[in-house]
Design a protein around this motif. Structure first.
Motif, PDB file in Angstrom:
ATOM      1  N   GLU A   1     -13.065 -30.023 -15.126  1.00 42.62           N
ATOM      2  CA  GLU A   1     -14.447 -30.742 -14.873  1.00 42.62           C
ATOM      3  C   GLU A   1     -14.982 -31.220 -13.160  1.00 42.62           C
ATOM      4  O   GLU A   1     -16.094 -31.283 -12.879  1.00 42.62           O
TER       5      GLU A   1
ATOM      6  N   SER B   1     -17.337 -30.133 -10.183  1.00 46.93           N
ATOM      7  CA  SER B   1     -18.333 -31.267 -10.165  1.00 46.93           C
ATOM      8  C   SER B   1     -18.719 -31.238  -8.698  1.00 46.93           C
ATOM      9  O   SER B   1     -19.916 -31.816  -8.236  1.00 46.93           O
TER      10      SER B   1
ATOM     11  N   GLN C   1     -19.197 -26.282 -16.493  1.00 48.35           N
ATOM     12  CA  GLN C   1     -18.886 -25.614 -16.018  1.00 48.35           C
ATOM     13  C   GLN C   1     -17.605 -24.694 -15.650  1.00 48.35           C
ATOM     14  O   GLN C   1     -18.065 -23.451 -15.400  1.00 48.35           O
TER      15      GLN C   1
END
Length: 344
Positions: A263, A267, A291
């Motif tokens: 992540e 990000s 995500q």
């Protein structure tokens, strides 16, 4: 916004696992279904039932250093305990020292009967830790293997007879101050079955720092300052994950360390998985938008810890707290040597 106390729960002390099971895969597994909100009690050996051909299982290949060193102060021969946290540069390490008040800048510490390892305190950090520089002849890791002890968490009171039980079977890259414990349940046989089913085993590295396990002291979670941990994802692993996503497969992260790595990368790269390395201090709390990770294998974590918050962000706080309450009622084993949870 949540407060730290919102992630507290009552845990009977007898449910804190003190020793690892002889058979890693015989741990219990609580399966948490986010769609149906159903809880299923099973065993870790059945984790394969929840993985499909073409999926990816992401594992953290970090290896725990025998990072606890017992030494004596050169001047007084007083006993000093040093815990290595991370290698900052060259032979310099960030450490925690007990008793800290006895170690000023310039303090010299000897380790081993023949004083084959010497350290000097060169800086006192704001949080009370120390930067120390080591002096030795030979290979540092070999000396550490000889003199050091496994840095077991403070809630484990029993002696660990086999140090390898605090390593995953796939541990390769030295650097952690603690084990990525969700991976402790896998055996070579179970990993072979994962491959045979057509599931990709995708390695990455995140060196676990002790800050991961510390309870949050701030009243409001947004006031908590996260520690930084080193991570690395290779081009081969990134490419495999991209292919899995493109084909519609699911990505299952083994442990919160794998989550933090994946992540962080997403990000910083507009949701894309790319080869990357660096330091992450990502703090995942409810409201965070995942995500990359589709499913999560994790152990049961300390109350009011950042890990409780991360897991709550993956589902939601109320359902996670209900799952923990179920685990307590069913007498699951908790923390590093305890049982596991799979959130799908």
């Amino acid at each position: 916004m949540y407060q730290t106390k919102d992630f507290a729960y009552d845990l009977p002390e007898e449910l804190i696992a003190q020793t690892p099971l002889q058979d890693r895969a015989s741990s219990r597994l609580l399966v948490v279904d986010r769609q149906s909100h159903q809880l299923t009690d099973t065993h870790f050996s059945h984790v394969l039932d929840y993985l499909n051909p073409g999926d990816a299982l992401v594992v953290n290949e970090t290896r725990v250093l025998p990072a606890r060193l017992m030494g004596v102060k050169a001047e007084t021969l007083a006993h000093i305990e040093v815990l290595l946290l991370k290698n900052t540069q060259g032979n310099q390490w960030e450490t925690l020292i007990k008793p800290a008040k006895r170690t000023k800048v310039g303090t010299v510490i000897y380790f081993g009967d023949n004083q084959q390892l010497m350290a000097k305190v060169i800086e006192i950090l704001p949080h009370g830790g120390r930067i120390i520089e080591f002096f030795y002849e030979g290979v540092f890791l070999e000396i550490l293997e000889q003199l050091g002890q496994m840095p077991l968490p403070p809630y484990i009171k029993e002696r660990l007879n086999d140090p390898d039980r605090y390593q995953t079977v796939y541990a390769k890259t030295n650097g952690s101050a603690a084990a990525p414990t969700a991976g402790l349940h896998f055996t070579p046989d179970l990993l072979e079955k994962v491959k045979e089913k057509g599931i990709h085993i995708v390695p990455l590295v995140l060196h676990v720092g002790l800050g991961t396990f510390r309870p949050v002291s701030a009243e409001r979670i947004e006031d908590h300052h996260m520690h930084a941990e080193f991570y690395q994802l290779s081009e081969t692993s990134a490419d495999t994950l991209r292919q899995v996503q493109a084909a519609g497969g699911k990505i299952t992260a083994v442990g919160t360390t794998s989550v933090r790595t994946l992540e962080t990368i997403a990000s910083e790269n507009k949701g894309k998985i790319v080869a990357s390395s660096g330091w992450t201090s990502i703090f995942i709390t409810p409201g965070f938008k995942y995500q990359v990770v589709d499913h999560l294998i994790t152990n049961f974590h300390l109350p009011e810890s950042t890990l409780m918050m991360l897991v709550s962000a993956f589902y939601d706080r109320d359902h996670i707290m209900a799952a923990y309450e179920h685990a307590v009622q069913e007498k699951y084993r908790f923390f590093s040597f305890g049982d596991a949870m799979l959130i799908v």
